[in-house]
Design a protein around this motif. Structure first.
Motif, mmCIF file in Angstrom:
data_model
loop_
_atom_site.group_PDB
_atom_site.id
_atom_site.type_symbol
_atom_site.label_atom_id
_atom_site.label_comp_id
_atom_site.label_asym_id
_atom_site.label_seq_id
_atom_site.Cartn_x
_atom_site.Cartn_y
_atom_site.Cartn_z
ATOM 1 N N SER A 106 0.882 -1.249 -0.118
ATOM 2 C CA SER A 106 -0.080 -0.101 0.022
ATOM 3 C C SER A 106 0.738 1.230 0.153
ATOM 4 O O SER A 106 0.552 2.380 -0.553
ATOM 5 N N ALA A 107 2.167 1.184 0.825
ATOM 6 C CA ALA A 107 3.063 2.469 0.834
ATOM 7 C C ALA A 107 3.403 2.683 -0.552
ATOM 8 O O ALA A 107 3.747 3.910 -0.937
ATOM 9 N N LEU A 108 3.791 1.605 -1.240
ATOM 10 C CA LEU A 108 4.395 1.812 -2.559
ATOM 11 C C LEU A 108 3.237 2.307 -3.428
ATOM 12 O O LEU A 108 3.554 3.261 -4.491
ATOM 13 N N VAL A 109 1.956 1.804 -3.486
ATOM 14 C CA VAL A 109 1.100 2.280 -4.430
ATOM 15 C C VAL A 109 0.828 3.962 -4.177
ATOM 16 O O VAL A 109 0.599 4.472 -5.139
ATOM 17 N N SER A 110 0.871 4.173 -3.044
ATOM 18 C CA SER A 110 0.763 5.559 -2.775
ATOM 19 C C SER A 110 1.778 6.765 -3.486
ATOM 20 O O SER A 110 1.609 7.711 -3.595
ATOM 21 N N LEU A 111 2.865 6.120 -3.683
ATOM 22 C CA LEU A 111 4.050 6.810 -4.476
ATOM 23 C C LEU A 111 3.567 7.050 -5.896
ATOM 24 O O LEU A 111 4.447 7.732 -6.623
ATOM 25 N N ASN A 112 2.644 6.346 -6.429
ATOM 26 C CA ASN A 112 2.026 6.521 -7.857
ATOM 27 C C ASN A 112 3.416 6.237 -8.726
ATOM 28 O O ASN A 112 3.862 7.111 -9.408
ATOM 29 N N PRO A 113 3.579 4.939 -8.684
ATOM 30 C CA PRO A 113 4.930 4.256 -9.357
ATOM 31 C C PRO A 113 4.731 4.422 -11.024
ATOM 32 O O PRO A 113 4.376 3.362 -11.608
#
Length: 211
Positions: A132-139
């Motif tokens: 979820s944290a990675l997704v929040s970075l809008n990769p």
């Protein structure tokens, strides 16, 4: 265009050398001298990559922040704290040796009933919060995202990203990262990423720096 995602384990700490699980107080455990040296060597290696549009993040734990600060200094980037990528909470296993993960794996059931630590977190829980944290970075859009995290957390999120059974991945050591090892992925926030390199510690030529 997918992001270039570099997942990095922090440098060595006294707890890593002792090979004993610590509780939540380990959040304030610093790098040791070897850990600082490892982070500096990694920073020099990352400079040579000339990363496009880089952004640098680290777990709120001190050892990740210190590792991230070395990278920040050499890359000339601000360091951002990223919640959700911190290390697994080992609960009732505090004080037990790392070797218990192999000799007493049959005891590793977290309160949610999944593989993990009694009284603590399951690896699946860690994988979900990290994901979820990675997704929040809008990769997306060709950015390079550098995230400094922790050993068990990296195993957990790699199993989540690649759709692997996390217990099997943990016991096999498939996603184990040495201190400052780097996994590089291409990922747009959906589906499985493309793995470009896995747990690469080739920037540490001196075997004495590998723990």
């Amino acid at each position: 265009m997918p992001a270039r995602l570099l997942l990095i384990r922090h440098g060595q700490t006294p707890g890593n050398v002792a090979q004993v699980f610590r509780g939540l107080e380990s959040a304030q455990e610093p790098l040791d001298d070897t850990g600082h040296a490892q982070a500096k060597v990694l920073g020099a290696a990352l400079v040579r990559l000339n990363l496009p549009r880089p952004r640098l993040y680290a777990s709120p734990y001190l050892r990740a922040q210190q590792t991230g600060q070395h990278l920040s200094d050499v890359l000339g980037l601000p360091l951002h704290t990223l919640e959700g990528v911190h290390e697994i909470f080992t609960g009732d296993w505090m004080g037990r040796p790392y070797s218990a993960m192999q000799t007493h794996a049959h005891e590793m059931t977290a309160p949610d009933g999944q593989f993990g630590y009694p009284g603590g977190e399951s690896l699946a829980q860690v994988g979900e919060r990290f994901h979820s944290a990675l997704v929040s970075l809008n990769p997306q859009d060709g950015k390079t995202l550098l995230v400094v995290s922790h050993g068990a957390a990296l195993v957990s999120v790699m199993a989540r990203l690649l759709g692997r059974d996390v217990r099997t991945a943990w016991l096999s050591g498939e996603f184990a990262h040495a201190n400052t090892a780097v996994t590089e992925l291409l990922w747009n926030g959906e589906g499985q990423p493309t793995v470009l390199r896995l747990a690469d510690a080739s920037h540490l030529p001196d075997q004495a720096l590998r723990f």
